[in-house]
Motif scaffolding. Structure first.
Motif, PDB file in Angstrom:
ATOM      1  N   ARG A  67     -10.720   4.179   4.082  1.00 55.55           N
ATOM      2  CA  ARG A  67     -10.000   3.435   3.053  1.00 55.55           C
ATOM      3  C   ARG A  67      -9.850   1.975   3.484  1.00 55.55           C
ATOM      4  O   ARG A  67      -8.992   1.642   4.289  1.00 55.55           O
ATOM      5  N   ALA A 243      -3.655   6.604   1.294  1.00 61.22           N
ATOM      6  CA  ALA A 243      -4.988   6.240   0.802  1.00 61.22           C
ATOM      7  C   ALA A 243      -5.083   6.437  -0.707  1.00 61.22           C
ATOM      8  O   ALA A 243      -5.666   5.606  -1.422  1.00 61.22           O
ATOM      9  N   LYS A 244      -4.497   7.524  -1.192  1.00 61.23           N
ATOM     10  CA  LYS A 244      -4.513   7.789  -2.636  1.00 61.23           C
ATOM     11  C   LYS A 244      -3.720   6.712  -3.389  1.00 61.23           C
ATOM     12  O   LYS A 244      -4.137   6.259  -4.471  1.00 61.23           O
ATOM     13  N   ASP A 247      -5.887   3.698  -3.509  1.00 60.56           N
ATOM     14  CA  ASP A 247      -6.948   3.935  -4.492  1.00 60.56           C
ATOM     15  C   ASP A 247      -6.454   3.583  -5.892  1.00 60.56           C
ATOM     16  O   ASP A 247      -7.147   2.916  -6.669  1.00 60.56           O
ATOM     17  N   SER A 254     -12.081   5.872  -2.252  1.00 56.84           N
ATOM     18  CA  SER A 254     -12.268   5.846  -0.806  1.00 56.84           C
ATOM     19  C   SER A 254     -12.708   7.219  -0.334  1.00 56.84           C
ATOM     20  O   SER A 254     -12.610   8.208  -1.061  1.00 56.84           O
ATOM     21  N   HIS A 256     -11.851  10.104   1.693  1.00 54.52           N
ATOM     22  CA  HIS A 256     -10.710  10.715   2.359  1.00 54.52           C
ATOM     23  C   HIS A 256     -11.136  11.584   3.530  1.00 54.52           C
ATOM     24  O   HIS A 256     -10.392  11.700   4.515  1.00 54.52           O
ATOM     25  N   GLU A 259     -11.639   9.270   6.312  1.00 50.98           N
ATOM     26  CA  GLU A 259     -10.338   8.785   6.764  1.00 50.98           C
ATOM     27  C   GLU A 259      -9.668   9.793   7.685  1.00 50.98           C
ATOM     28  O   GLU A 259      -9.079   9.417   8.706  1.00 50.98           O
TER      29      GLU A 259
END
Length: 493
Positions: A67, A243-244, A247, A254, A256, A259
């Protein structure tokens, strides 16, 4: 060749974007210093442990993570998990647990744990975001306890600069301007304000690789394994959720899975450089994104600037008033909170179950200060509510053959463990003159063994009354499951 050069050029950020990433990285580095020190104190270790961890984590995840523009470093949640181990057994056991946690995260990443994010409903995500905003806000209040009017004025001026400057120019991140103005103002006016330097000693040397001084025995593994597993799970959950959020904020996607693996490798490196376990930081990530960062450059430079500021410019950084950083974090809390989610119009329009899940998630996170607990409880509550709602959707209608000997029952809806018990009791097994019952499943779907067992139970009840039974209309997945389980279930009768 032209196409390849063109594609390479398209991947190079524009000068304006590079400038935004560089400045954002500097702002994040300044915000990381007091938090890394504070988290070190929570974990019961020297401030340098948290600062080194933040440097190594940010620099390594810039290359390893999935990400872009997300900031990973030492965090409060990880510090809380690690505190009992470090306080009771020392920093070397904490370092060993960090390395093992990283290896566990790599394994979970390879196993596809990132795919579990699909089971986190939007209401839990909203609760996660709102809870983080509340925690960020509450974490700043101790810095304002017992301080004088000048400190409150500094925070207020900082907020005015942060919110007002973008209306004039966006060339320089407003949080950075606020930090500089408040620092210079405090020094010029001789305001007795608590500074970054008052929170702990900044490192004066670069981190060097090391091996934790612990016995390499089974007893050590048994001791650190529970902490490592908890660190791995909490870190992955926070990182994937953050990360979400990014996004959604940046309207980009990204990787995940990458990540998850990257977080694990980064934690292994952190451990071998004497740091404590870390993960993604929603507060610093939001500072980064709101400052215009969009690439890995910002993450990498946040780590580089952090170390340069601490080692090379420690005396200057130590002069920054905590009030300036409090203003920045208040700004982060305000812009992070999803105000639309609590607007009266939204609450009236949304199903009450969605609002309940969001509130429960927020309440658990704020009460426990543990993001993982809040997300887990929120997902469980959401699943229970969904199962309860789906259970009420199963219905049964029937028509009698004109000749009177056959009744066709049509099942509607989803059949699973929560919806089958009531449905079984709605058939009339003792209907007079009935010789055949057709159970039409063309409007239904069979999900689990409980539904298959329920169909067998219906058939058995009819046969006890001398009624022939025909189950028809099963779709392909339902028929396959019924065929696979019927022999086993019948064998158990």
């Amino acid at each position: 060749m032209k196409t390849r050069r063109g594609s390479l050029k398209s991947r190079i950020p524009a000068p304006a974007q590079i400038r935004a990433d560089v400045l954002a990285g500097l702002v994040v580095a300044l915000a990381l210093i007091p938090e890394a020190i504070a988290f070190s104190l929570i974990a019961g270790v020297d401030p340098r442990v948290g600062l080194y961890a933040s440097f190594v984590m940010a620099v390594s995840i810039a290359f390893l993570g999935g990400r872009p523009a997300m900031i990973s470093a030492a965090t409060g949640a990880m510090a809380l998990v690690a505190a009992p181990l470090s306080i009771e057994h020392g920093v070397d056991h904490l370092i060993a647990a960090t390395i093992l946690a990283g290896l566990i995260q790599v394994g979970l990443g390879l196993a596809g744990v990132a795919k579990l994010m699909r089971f986190v409903p939007p209401s839990v995500m909203t609760g996660f975001i709102n809870a983080l905003a509340i925690l960020i806000f509450l974490a700043q209040l101790p810095h304002l306890a017992g301080v004088g009017v000048p400190i409150y004025a500094m925070v207020a001026i900082g907020l005015v600069i942060i919110f007002g400057l973008p209306y004039l120019t966006k060339v320089v991140p407003a949080p950075l301007v606020a930090i500089v103005v408040l620092t210079v103002g405090a020094l010029a006016m001789g305001i007795n304000a608590r500074t970054v330097g008052d929170m702990g000693e900044l490192p004066s040397t670069f981190p060097i690789p090391l091996i934790p001084n612990v016995p390499f025995t089974l007893d050590t593994l048994v001791l650190i394994a529970p902490y490592s597993l908890t660190l791995a799970l909490v870190g992955l959950m926070e990182s994937l959720m953050t990360a979400k959020v990014v996004d959604d904020q940046t309207e980009t996607s990204s990787n995940h899975a990458r990540e998850a693996r990257g977080q694990g490798i980064a934690n292994v490196l952190v451990g071998f450089f004497g740091g404590m376990a870390g993960c993604a930081m929603i507060g610093q990530t939001m500072i980064n994104v709101k400052s215009g960062a969009r690439t890995r450059i910002s993450t990498f430079l946040a780590g580089v600037f952090l170390l340069i500021l601490c080692v090379g410019l420690g005396d200057i950084v130590g002069m920054i008033p905590i009030a300036a950083l409090v203003a920045v974090m208040f700004f982060v809390a305000i812009v992070t909170f999803d105000w639309h989610s609590i607007a009266p119009a939204t609450v009236r329009r949304m199903p009450w179950t969605e609002t309940l899940v969001m509130v429960v998630t927020v309440a658990v996170v704020v009460a426990t200060h543990n993001l993982a607990f809040g997300v887990i409880v929120g997902v469980i509550v959401s699943m229970v509510l969904f199962a309860s709602k789906a259970a009420t959707q199963a219905d049964l209608t029937s028509v009698l053959d004109p000749e009177g000997g056959t009744r066709v029952y049509t099942v509607h809806g989803e059949l699973f463990f929560a919806s089958t018990n009531e449905l079984v009791g709605r058939f009339d097994y003792a209907e007079k003159g009935l010789t055949k019952a057709v159970v039409d499943m063309s409007e239904a779907h069979v999900w689990d063994s409980s539904a298959v067992a329920a169909l067998d139970q219906v058939a058995e009840h009819f046969r006890k009354h001398g009624v022939e039974v025909e189950i028809s209309g099963l779709n392909e997945p339902s028929a396959s499951l019924h065929q696979e389980l019927t022999g086993t279930l019948n064998g158990g009768h």
